[in-house]
Write an enzyme that holds these catalytic residues in place. Sequence first.
Site, PDB file in Angstrom:
ATOM      1  N   HIS A 122       3.193   9.883   1.236  1.00  0.00           N
ATOM      2  CA  HIS A 122       2.293  10.363   0.182  1.00  0.00           C
ATOM      3  C   HIS A 122       1.500  11.544   0.740  1.00  0.00           C
ATOM      4  CE1 HIS A 122      -1.198  10.230  -2.591  1.00  0.00           C
ATOM      5  NE2 HIS A 122      -0.438   9.527  -3.410  1.00  0.00           N
ATOM      6  N   ASP A 195      -0.228   3.464   6.350  1.00  0.00           N
ATOM      7  CA  ASP A 195      -0.701   3.574   4.971  1.00  0.00           C
ATOM      8  C   ASP A 195      -0.156   2.372   4.213  1.00  0.00           C
ATOM      9  OD1 ASP A 195      -0.976   4.055   2.251  1.00  0.00           O
ATOM     10  OD2 ASP A 195      -0.106   6.059   2.292  1.00  0.00           O
ATOM     11  N   GLN A 198       0.683   0.747  -0.889  1.00  0.00           N
ATOM     12  CA  GLN A 198       1.686   0.157  -1.770  1.00  0.00           C
ATOM     13  C   GLN A 198       2.123  -1.235  -1.344  1.00  0.00           C
ATOM     14  OE1 GLN A 198       2.711   1.337  -4.672  1.00  0.00           O
ATOM     15  NE2 GLN A 198       1.427   3.144  -4.453  1.00  0.00           N
ATOM     16  N   LYS A 221      -5.061  -0.952  -6.017  1.00  0.00           N
ATOM     17  CA  LYS A 221      -3.625  -1.239  -5.987  1.00  0.00           C
ATOM     18  C   LYS A 221      -3.356  -2.739  -5.950  1.00  0.00           C
ATOM     19  CE  LYS A 221      -2.463   3.197  -5.090  1.00  0.00           C
ATOM     20  NZ  LYS A 221      -1.678   4.077  -5.964  1.00  0.00           N
ATOM     21  N   CYS A 359       2.973  12.531  -5.994  1.00  0.00           N
ATOM     22  CA  CYS A 359       2.227  12.949  -4.799  1.00  0.00           C
ATOM     23  C   CYS A 359       3.078  12.817  -3.547  1.00  0.00           C
ATOM     24  CB  CYS A 359       0.925  12.161  -4.654  1.00  0.00           C
ATOM     25  SG  CYS A 359      -0.289  12.511  -5.921  1.00  0.00           S
TER      26      CYS A 359
END
Length: 400
Positions: A122, A195, A198, A221, A359
């Site tokens: 991302h 990261d 997700q 999220k 993104c």
Amino acid sequence: MLDIERIREDFPILRREVYDRPLVYFDNAATTQKPRCVVEKIEAAYYNVNANIHRGVHFLSQQATEAHEAARETVRAFLNAPSSAEIIFTRGTTEAINLVASSYARACMQPGDEVIVTAMEHHSNIVPWQLQGMRLRVIPIDEHGTLDLEALPGLFTDRTRLVAVTHMSNVLGTVNPVAEIARVAHAHGVPILVDGAQAVAHRAVDVQAADVDFYAFSSHKIYGPTGMGVLYGKAEWLDRIPPYQGGGEMIRNVSFEHTTYNELPYKFEAGTPDFIGSTALATALDYVQRIGLDAIAEHEHELLRYATDRLGAIPGMRFIGQAPEKGSVLSFLVGDIHPYDLGMILDRLGIAIRTGHHCAEPLMHVLGVEGTARASFALYNTKAEVDALAEGIERAQKMF
């Protein structure tokens, strides 16, 4: 098996209509809907416990402080972090990564040093490093959207200072083996940032088992409020790097000549903390844990399998990303229909998907496409909704 109809009752927004049609919400990778308990927690906090935390001796301030720190402990347990002092509250994954990029660069990097990332990152795990003047070296992917880990050792040089990778791609759904990547990074004497924006809503995360140095995720999220996020960092690194912002809360004492920083985790939490957001996030984490992350993962995997079969039968369907280890994200193109046009038609049918580059423009360049349509699933989605998506795509085909 999950009682999906009972779960859906917890999300009032799922009962509304869009353009006189039942809402089908498949934009969960962008943000999830919020269960009633999270919204009620926010309301109750403002109506009953609203005060500035860590600042007052009065009852409300003490009560709010206790709730905020209890939320930190909830996050610690959720990630299986060793200490709640290693849990930093931020405004989201983006700010968490920027915090590390800024503070780690000041302590451990020079312009021109290198950060290893993946081809599927991302923008939030690309731009912060560029802002610090770092050079990016990229782990490639194969035609299925799986990382080529055999290429990873050859990317390290004497200027490599960090590995920063996504746990799960927001475009491909690929779930990366972060524990394996961490082992390679540590073998080269380099820390790893993950990261997790997700991943956290779809699978259990254990930062100790994975042995990651930093792990970031966003509340919204995982069924929590927007504007709240988390950075986990090993204490050895958080002690070593300087604060990201200055102001109140992050100090021990201040004079016009010198400032002494606060202890962890407050050293990185300048300003008035969002105790409303932190407690609502904790409520969201409790909610998914009551349901069970394993049960959620099983349900979403079945939805993904069903959607892959159902949509795969549509002529001209092309899936983007078919890694063996894959989360509940389905990116696709349909014939010559532009993703934006498809998204607009589906919207008029009450079906919310995402379209564009998500993104992740560098990934689109690697894939050789301008963008994709993306359906992303959550614990409240159903096979009937997948059928509605397939029928909507077939209707769009007839229009073109």
